[in-house]
Write a protein that holds these residues in place. Structure first.
Motif, mmCIF file in Angstrom:
data_model
loop_
_atom_site.group_PDB
_atom_site.id
_atom_site.type_symbol
_atom_site.label_atom_id
_atom_site.label_comp_id
_atom_site.label_asym_id
_atom_site.label_seq_id
_atom_site.Cartn_x
_atom_site.Cartn_y
_atom_site.Cartn_z
ATOM 1 N N UNK A 42 15.583 -25.204 -4.949
ATOM 2 C CA UNK A 42 16.389 -25.296 -3.734
ATOM 3 C C UNK A 42 16.972 -26.689 -3.517
ATOM 4 N N UNK A 43 16.293 -27.720 -3.988
ATOM 5 C CA UNK A 43 16.777 -29.091 -3.770
ATOM 6 C C UNK A 43 18.058 -29.394 -4.547
ATOM 7 N N UNK A 44 18.446 -28.509 -5.481
ATOM 8 C CA UNK A 44 19.643 -28.750 -6.298
ATOM 9 C C UNK A 44 20.821 -27.858 -5.906
ATOM 10 N N UNK A 45 20.677 -27.053 -4.881
ATOM 11 C CA UNK A 45 21.739 -26.109 -4.519
ATOM 12 C C UNK A 45 23.059 -26.801 -4.200
ATOM 13 N N UNK A 46 23.011 -27.976 -3.593
ATOM 14 C CA UNK A 46 24.253 -28.663 -3.214
ATOM 15 C C UNK A 46 25.025 -29.178 -4.423
ATOM 16 N N UNK A 47 24.408 -29.184 -5.585
ATOM 17 C CA UNK A 47 25.128 -29.580 -6.799
ATOM 18 C C UNK A 47 26.045 -28.454 -7.275
ATOM 19 N N UNK A 48 25.838 -27.255 -6.732
ATOM 20 C CA UNK A 48 26.657 -26.099 -7.106
ATOM 21 C C UNK A 48 27.714 -25.784 -6.045
ATOM 22 N N UNK A 49 27.344 -25.920 -4.782
ATOM 23 C CA UNK A 49 28.243 -25.604 -3.679
ATOM 24 C C UNK A 49 27.672 -26.186 -2.395
ATOM 25 N N UNK A 88 19.101 -25.586 7.758
ATOM 26 C CA UNK A 88 18.615 -26.918 8.163
ATOM 27 C C UNK A 88 17.611 -27.442 7.152
ATOM 28 N N UNK A 89 16.700 -26.594 6.708
ATOM 29 C CA UNK A 89 15.709 -27.031 5.719
ATOM 30 C C UNK A 89 16.376 -27.349 4.384
ATOM 31 N N UNK A 90 17.247 -26.467 3.921
ATOM 32 C CA UNK A 90 17.917 -26.715 2.638
ATOM 33 C C UNK A 90 18.694 -28.028 2.661
ATOM 34 N N UNK A 91 19.398 -28.284 3.750
ATOM 35 C CA UNK A 91 20.152 -29.536 3.861
ATOM 36 C C UNK A 91 19.224 -30.746 3.858
ATOM 37 N N UNK A 102 11.507 -23.201 -6.742
ATOM 38 C CA UNK A 102 10.891 -24.454 -6.299
ATOM 39 C C UNK A 102 11.543 -24.753 -4.951
ATOM 40 N N UNK A 103 10.748 -24.827 -3.896
ATOM 41 C CA UNK A 103 11.310 -24.948 -2.551
ATOM 42 C C UNK A 103 11.145 -26.335 -1.949
ATOM 43 N N UNK A 104 10.497 -27.232 -2.666
ATOM 44 C CA UNK A 104 10.257 -28.571 -2.134
ATOM 45 C C UNK A 104 11.084 -29.637 -2.832
ATOM 46 N N UNK A 105 10.662 -30.871 -2.642
ATOM 47 C CA UNK A 105 11.372 -32.017 -3.212
ATOM 48 C C UNK A 105 11.078 -32.241 -4.681
ATOM 49 N N UNK A 106 10.102 -31.511 -5.226
ATOM 50 C CA UNK A 106 9.772 -31.662 -6.645
ATOM 51 C C UNK A 106 9.292 -30.326 -7.187
ATOM 52 N N UNK A 141 11.271 -27.546 10.118
ATOM 53 C CA UNK A 141 9.895 -27.081 9.934
ATOM 54 C C UNK A 141 9.843 -25.562 9.854
ATOM 55 N N UNK A 142 10.586 -24.892 10.725
ATOM 56 C CA UNK A 142 10.624 -23.428 10.669
ATOM 57 C C UNK A 142 11.255 -22.946 9.364
ATOM 58 N N UNK A 143 12.307 -23.638 8.922
ATOM 59 C CA UNK A 143 12.956 -23.272 7.657
ATOM 60 C C UNK A 143 12.027 -23.456 6.473
ATOM 61 N N UNK A 144 11.271 -24.546 6.471
ATOM 62 C CA UNK A 144 10.306 -24.778 5.385
ATOM 63 C C UNK A 144 9.270 -23.662 5.355
ATOM 64 N N UNK A 145 8.780 -23.280 6.500
ATOM 65 C CA UNK A 145 7.806 -22.192 6.573
ATOM 66 C C UNK A 145 8.403 -20.891 6.039
#
Length: 124
Positions: free
Chosen positions: A70-77, A112-115, A55-59, A40-44
């Motif tokens: 941000x939801x696609x960062x793990x596709x890079x690293x 934590x939020x990104x994950x 884009x910081x959310x799920x869509x 929650x703190x990370x989202x804020x």
């Protein structure tokens, strides 16, 4: 000590004459409300500091094309690998990105939020 007594007296006298009971000791000492969980703190944090470009959310799409959602960062690293970069201060992610410097607790909350929002890897 005498100064403290005078200030205390003036505060009490001011409250008594204004008709206001004044703050209770518990209310005066209470810390501001802080979200308990890191996600929650990370989202804020990202909504405040990153959402103008990413884009910081799920869509949704990023408003700045070089800024990855941000939801696609793990596709890079691995997202966890970003912890050190954020702790040291990212100086570039894409050409228009400003230098980012975060406190250690903010970095943990951000990771934590990104994950929590990463999309599953694309299957072929």
């Amino acid at each position: 000590m005498r100064r403290l007594l005078i200030v205390s007296f003036l505060l009490v006298a001011g409250c008594a004459t204004s008709g206001s009971p004044g703050p209770t000791p518990a209310a005066a000492a209470a810390p501001p409300a802080v979200a308990a969980d890191p996600v929650t703190r990370g989202r804020s944090l990202v909504e405040t500091r990153c959402a103008a470009c990413h884009a910081v959310g799920l869509s949704g799409e990023s408003s700045l094309s070089p800024a990855p959602p941000f939801r696609t960062l793990s596709q890079r690293y691995p997202v966890a690998n970003l912890q050190e970069a954020f702790a040291e201060g990212i100086s570039t992610g894409h050409p228009q990105m400003p230098q980012i410097a975060l406190e250690a607790d903010q970095v943990k909350d951000l990771i934590a939020y990104l994950e929590s929002i990463q999309m599953p890897p694309k299957t072929r």
